[in-house]
Design an enzyme around this catalytic site. Structure first.
Site, PDB file in Angstrom:
ATOM      1  N   CYS A  28       1.270  -0.860  -0.436  1.00 25.02           N
ATOM      2  CA  CYS A  28      -0.359   0.066   0.028  1.00 25.02           C
ATOM      3  C   CYS A  28       1.039   1.312   0.302  1.00 25.02           C
ATOM      4  O   CYS A  28       0.497   2.616  -0.295  1.00 25.02           O
ATOM      5  CB  CYS A  28      -0.709   0.160   1.343  1.00 25.02           C
ATOM      6  N   GLY A  65      -3.828  -5.661   9.351  1.00 27.21           N
ATOM      7  CA  GLY A  65      -4.658  -7.130   9.619  1.00 27.21           C
ATOM      8  C   GLY A  65      -3.114  -7.501  10.160  1.00 27.21           C
ATOM      9  O   GLY A  65      -2.083  -7.798   9.939  1.00 27.21           O
TER      10      GLY A  65
END
Length: 303
Positions: A130, A163
């Site tokens: 990301c 996560g």
């Protein structure tokens, strides 16, 4: 309109957000979600959306690949298992879009090098990270104007959006991102830093990009190039915006970005999910369009 059928591996934050985006695609149809925990929230959500699920990992998907016509698989698990997943699926002629930092295949950052991947018939492309998707376009925007000796990127993301898979991959994240800052961004040397911020309420993804140019920066051309590149990224991530910059200090060019998500799964602060999943969907759509047009036929790959 014919759609290319896809499987998603990893029902975590990234896989769940990606599923929402694929559901809206005009050329991709998600048909399988693969996990390892029968109690997983992500698998439950996928079932509610009418997608078939298995909690037996990729091995639970393999017997169904040909019967269900799966041609593209997105891996949103962990760098440690990606190689094995890719080997098994490539052998059945399934193309892999890798959203882990495994980076077995070539890096893909859509506004910079998506077109280059066309016609190369790759069976595995890597979406970097990301942080990479949010910052490499800015490094490339500077390096296409003049040589960049060094680029350093800092990605700050909310703890809630990160996560367990991403947390286990922090070292891979920094290595893969730094590698792509050089290879795709065009910097001679790259460095990547990720900061996971536990603040509540969660903060929006922020990215700082520093580039050291080899010669005095051409301020006007660099500024124009950066604004043009931001518009390219906004075509698939509308929440990508310039907060400040480019700021020029000697040979250093600094850009401050913020990325808001669409809120498909986690709220809009999790722009780090969106920039990754939207880039992956955009990449897969380009390959799918080629398949539908008959210009691309996937062949099984024997490792």
């Amino acid at each position: 309109m014919k759609k290319i059928k896809c499987a998603l591996i990893g029902p975590g934050n990234i896989g769940t957000d990606l599923l929402a985006k694929l559901k809206r695609s005009s050329v991709l149809e998600p048909v399988w979600m693969v996990g390892i925990d029968p109690e997983s929230e992500g698998l439950k959500r996928a079932r509610e959306l009418g997608v078939k699920t298995t909690a037996e990992g990729v091995d639970g998907l393999l017997p169904h690949v040909l019967a269900d016509g799966v041609q593209i698989a997105f891996d949103a698990t962990s760098a440690y298992v990606h190689a094995e997943n890719a080997r098994k699926l490539n052998a059945l002629g399934v193309m892999m879009i890798d959203l882990t930092p495994a980076a077995i295949g070539p890096y893909c950052v859509p506004p910079v090098n998506l077109k280059e991947h066309l016609g190369k018939r790759e069976m595995n492309v890597n979406m970097v990270t990301c942080g990479g998707q949010a910052t490499i376009p800015m490094v490339a925007a500077v390096s296409r104007v003049q040589p960049v000796a060094y680029a350093e990127i800092v990605a700050t993301v909310s703890s809630r959006s990160v996560g367990p898979g991403t947390r286990k991959n922090i070292d891979e994240f920094t290595r893969t991102t730094a590698g792509a800052v050089e290879k795709v961004g065009g910097a001679r040397k790259g460095k990547a830093i990720i900061i996971i911020n536990p603040a509540e309420p969660p903060l929006m993804m922020r990215d700082t990009i520093h580039c050291l140019t080899e010669t005095e920066p051409d301020q006007q051309r660099i500024t124009e190039s950066i604004h043009a590149m931001i518009e390219e990224v906004q075509k698939y991530v509308p929440g990508y915006r310039l907060v400040n910059g480019p700021v020029f200090d000697g040979k250093r060019v600094t850009v401050f970005m913020e990325v808001a998500g669409l809120g498909d799964y986690l709220p809009t602060y999790a722009g780090n999910l969106d920039i990754m999943t939207a880039a992956a969907a955009r990449t897969a759509e380009m390959f799918a369009e080629e398949m539908i047009a008959g210009n691309l036929t996937l062949e099984p790959v024997v490792a």
